[in-house]
Scaffold this motif. Structure first.
Motif, PDB file in Angstrom:
ATOM      1  N   UNK A 380       0.891  -1.163   0.000  1.00 54.90           N
ATOM      2  CA  UNK A 380       0.000   0.000   0.000  1.00 54.90           C
ATOM      3  C   UNK A 380       0.931   1.215   0.000  1.00 54.90           C
ATOM      4  N   UNK A 381       1.495   1.475  -1.182  1.00 59.13           N
ATOM      5  CA  UNK A 381       2.534   2.491  -1.322  1.00 59.13           C
ATOM      6  C   UNK A 381       1.894   3.770  -1.856  1.00 59.13           C
ATOM      7  N   UNK A 382       2.131   4.852  -1.144  1.00 64.48           N
ATOM      8  CA  UNK A 382       1.519   6.121  -1.520  1.00 64.48           C
ATOM      9  C   UNK A 382       2.587   7.197  -1.704  1.00 64.48           C
ATOM     10  N   UNK A 383       2.150   8.297  -2.306  1.00 65.53           N
ATOM     11  CA  UNK A 383       2.986   9.466  -2.452  1.00 65.53           C
ATOM     12  C   UNK A 383       2.539  10.515  -1.435  1.00 65.53           C
ATOM     13  N   UNK A 384       3.466  11.290  -0.895  1.00 65.21           N
ATOM     14  CA  UNK A 384       3.061  12.347   0.045  1.00 65.21           C
ATOM     15  C   UNK A 384       2.112  13.317  -0.650  1.00 65.21           C
ATOM     16  N   UNK A 385       1.022  13.635   0.034  1.00 62.11           N
ATOM     17  CA  UNK A 385      -0.032  14.429  -0.583  1.00 62.11           C
ATOM     18  C   UNK A 385      -0.353  15.627   0.307  1.00 62.11           C
ATOM     19  N   UNK A 386      -0.330  16.832  -0.241  1.00 64.14           N
ATOM     20  CA  UNK A 386      -0.501  18.044   0.574  1.00 64.14           C
ATOM     21  C   UNK A 386      -1.963  18.330   0.924  1.00 64.14           C
ATOM     22  N   UNK A 387      -2.485  17.567   1.863  1.00 63.72           N
ATOM     23  CA  UNK A 387      -3.851  17.797   2.323  1.00 63.72           C
ATOM     24  C   UNK A 387      -3.916  19.075   3.157  1.00 63.72           C
ATOM     25  N   UNK A 388      -5.092  19.684   3.259  1.00 64.23           N
ATOM     26  CA  UNK A 388      -5.216  20.986   3.926  1.00 64.23           C
ATOM     27  C   UNK A 388      -4.655  20.990   5.344  1.00 64.23           C
ATOM     28  N   UNK A 389      -3.838  21.985   5.631  1.00 70.76           N
ATOM     29  CA  UNK A 389      -3.376  22.362   6.970  1.00 70.76           C
ATOM     30  C   UNK A 389      -2.405  21.385   7.620  1.00 70.76           C
ATOM     31  N   UNK A 390      -1.946  20.365   6.925  1.00 75.31           N
ATOM     32  CA  UNK A 390      -0.984  19.465   7.548  1.00 75.31           C
ATOM     33  C   UNK A 390       0.414  20.075   7.489  1.00 75.31           C
ATOM     34  N   UNK A 391       1.298  19.725   8.447  1.00 70.72           N
ATOM     35  CA  UNK A 391       2.682  20.215   8.397  1.00 70.72           C
ATOM     36  C   UNK A 391       3.397  19.847   7.100  1.00 70.72           C
ATOM     37  N   UNK A 392       3.090  18.666   6.558  1.00 70.61           N
ATOM     38  CA  UNK A 392       3.683  18.250   5.296  1.00 70.61           C
ATOM     39  C   UNK A 392       3.386  19.268   4.197  1.00 70.61           C
ATOM     40  N   UNK A 393       2.142  19.693   4.128  1.00 73.98           N
ATOM     41  CA  UNK A 393       1.737  20.643   3.096  1.00 73.98           C
ATOM     42  C   UNK A 393       2.523  21.939   3.210  1.00 73.98           C
ATOM     43  N   UNK A 394       2.686  22.417   4.430  1.00 75.65           N
ATOM     44  CA  UNK A 394       3.406  23.668   4.662  1.00 75.65           C
ATOM     45  C   UNK A 394       4.828  23.572   4.120  1.00 75.65           C
ATOM     46  N   UNK A 395       5.516  22.457   4.409  1.00 71.64           N
ATOM     47  CA  UNK A 395       6.898  22.330   3.961  1.00 71.64           C
ATOM     48  C   UNK A 395       6.992  22.189   2.454  1.00 71.64           C
ATOM     49  N   UNK A 396       6.138  21.376   1.859  1.00 68.76           N
ATOM     50  CA  UNK A 396       6.169  21.225   0.404  1.00 68.76           C
ATOM     51  C   UNK A 396       5.908  22.572  -0.287  1.00 68.76           C
ATOM     52  N   UNK A 397       4.974  23.337   0.250  1.00 69.32           N
ATOM     53  CA  UNK A 397       4.654  24.632  -0.368  1.00 69.32           C
ATOM     54  C   UNK A 397       5.810  25.613  -0.195  1.00 69.32           C
TER      55      UNK A 397
END
Length: 498
Positions: A380-397
């Motif tokens: 179940x391999x996924x790609x990081x996805x910038x969902x609203x308001x997550x810390x991941x999204x902030x860094x990718x942006x």
């Protein structure tokens, strides 16, 4: 009041429809927590992906709803807006409420003046807010005092204060109402499946997690009496497989061990269970937890491996939950030890991995794919996805790595971010090329475990896994990139439901 609750048809593409289709547990919980005089119908549109418009038209005609509620994830937003437009065209004047993590974390997407906007947004946990909303509509009173609710007021929206996270002790949250479901076909590899919740919340802070952003870092369990009664109800409704959907049931290992014992003592181990688990919990407690899980009927474990490289785990804020311990000290990554423990007790590992993090190279992506190929039963391999308001999204942006703003493609298996070293399409190609052969490997196990299902549906499962392939490509007479391009075109067409 007539209420129609809809979950969206958009699905993750890891498994074909013939193999797995789960109910939306949140909607049946909403149905169980409104006042009993309401007529509530729950329709999981994932069961009718190829005839969504027809089914919605029929349900609106037959149910004549006063209020329609939609449960929405981010990649389902576009479909939800189209369904809202359809419902309003079919029944002018109907009120529409949206809920789920996308409306909760991105409410402004549902407040515009278009026909695809909502009248109400139920933010966070919905049971108590939705119950109070229906009462206010019936009374004809205002909505200002309902915590967790956003509502249309003239040409603008009012956002009430958040509702505090609800404790699960006592009977504040009543059991789900499975009788409200009006569609059928829930399946897990040939067995009717249902979902049961034994706790809510998690205290970790993974950078990709929308649940943490929606409800904070906390953990609340239901009583075992409540959980066992819910399992009995699911079984009475035909379930022979049950997915325990807790955010992190292995956060309290002793409680999970006791739950396994309670399932065994109650004689409820005649159904198969699926569960999500942390690698650290399984690795550090496998000798006692593993045998209990197997005796209780657990067969598939979704293991949150996340990544096998320390630097990626650090970005994902997932190092702590993937750490093995020996004699009270850190003993490195827990993944292999956890997998070996589960295999030793005859359970299958669904390996959850995330590849394509900001500093990933081709070598780091391939290392994770090779690990999955070697150790997990089903990837179940996924790609990081910038969902609203997550810390991941902030860094990718902030790093300028988001290359795709088409939210309908935020389904986890479409790469919508690049890394500092690889383009998004290349990352997706690497995953796609490796993962389909890993999935094929699990088919013999399906044949052994479910021979009639495997014989009847094996060809369909293979066709789904190898979409885009031709005889020419299977004979290696066509470049894999051409097959990948066809697969992506097929996947794009599948996303249009209404």
């Amino acid at each position: 009041m007539n209420v129609l609750l809809l979950s969206m048809p958009d699905s993750f593409e890891h498994m074909p429809a013939v193999a797995i289709r789960m109910p939306n547990g949140g909607l049946s919980s909403l149905a169980g927590n409104v006042d009993p005089h309401h007529e509530v119908a729950v329709a999981d549109l994932i069961l009718v992906q190829h005839r969504v418009r027809e089914v919605v038209e029929r349900l609106v005609r037959e149910r004549a709803p006063d209020l329609v509620g939609l449960s929405v994830m981010t990649f389902q937003r576009k479909t939800a807006q189209r369904i809202i437009e359809l419902v309003r065209a079919l029944r002018p004047g109907v009120r529409v409420a949206t809920g789920g993590y996308d409306p909760s974390l991105a409410p402004d997407a549902y407040t515009g003046p278009s026909a695809g906007a909502a009248d109400f947004i139920v933010r966070g946990e919905g049971e108590l807010t939705f119950r109070e909303l229906l009462r206010a509509i019936e009374r004809g009173s205002g909505f200002e005092g309902i915590a967790g609710l956003s509502f249309r007021h003239g040409d603008h929206f009012t956002h009430n204060p958040d509702r505090p996270v609800t404790g699960l002790e006592g009977d504040q949250i009543r059991p789900p109402n499975r009788d409200a479901r009006v569609l059928s076909g829930y399946t897990m590899v040939g067995r009717q499946v249902d979902v049961v919740e034994t706790s809510r919340g998690c205290t970790f802070d993974c950078s990709f997690c929308s649940i943490i952003e929606m409800r904070g870092r906390n953990f609340h369990p239901y009583s075992f009496d409540r959980v066992l009664a819910d399992i009995r109800d699911a079984r009475a409704h035909g379930a022979r497989s049950i997915f325990i959907i807790d955010d992190n049931i292995t956060l309290d290992v002793r409680r999970f061990e006791a739950l396994c014992g309670a399932i065994i003592d109650a004689g409820l181990n005649d159904v198969e269970y699926l569960v999500q688990a942390m690698t650290s919990a399984i690795a550090n407690h496998g000798e006692t937890l593993g045998p209990l899980m197997r005796r209780a009927g657990f067969r598939y474990v979704f293991l949150g491996i996340e990544n096998i490289l320390d630097e990626d785990l650090e970005f994902l804020h997932a190092s702590a939950k993937n750490r093995a311990r020996e004699n009270g000290r850190s003993a490195g990554n827990a993944t292999i030890k956890a997998i070996e423990s589960l295999h030793r007790h005859r359970m299958y590992v669904v390996g959850g991995l995330i590849v394509g993090n900001p500093d990933d190279t081709r070598e780091s992506v391939e290392a994770n794919l090779e690990f999955a190929r070697r150790y997990v039963d089903y990837p179940y391999i996924q790609h990081p996805t910038p969902y609203p308001r997550t810390p991941m999204t902030k860094e990718f942006r902030e790093r300028g790595l988001i290359i795709n703003e088409r939210l309908e493609e935020y389904d986890g298996t479409t790469a919508v971010v690049r890394t500092e070293h690889l383009e998004a399409e290349e990352i997706e190609f690497l995953r796609w090329r490796a993962e389909r052969w890993m999935k094929l490997r699990h088919l013999p196990k399906t044949l052994v475990h479910r021979p009639w299902f495997g014989l009847r549906n094996g060809a369909k499962m293979i066709a789904h896994t190898f979409r885009g392939s031709t005889l020419k490509s299977l004979l290696r007479l066509e470049d894999e990139r051409a097959v990948f391009a066809r697969y992506r075109a097929i996947r794009a067409a599948e996303r249009v439901y209404v």
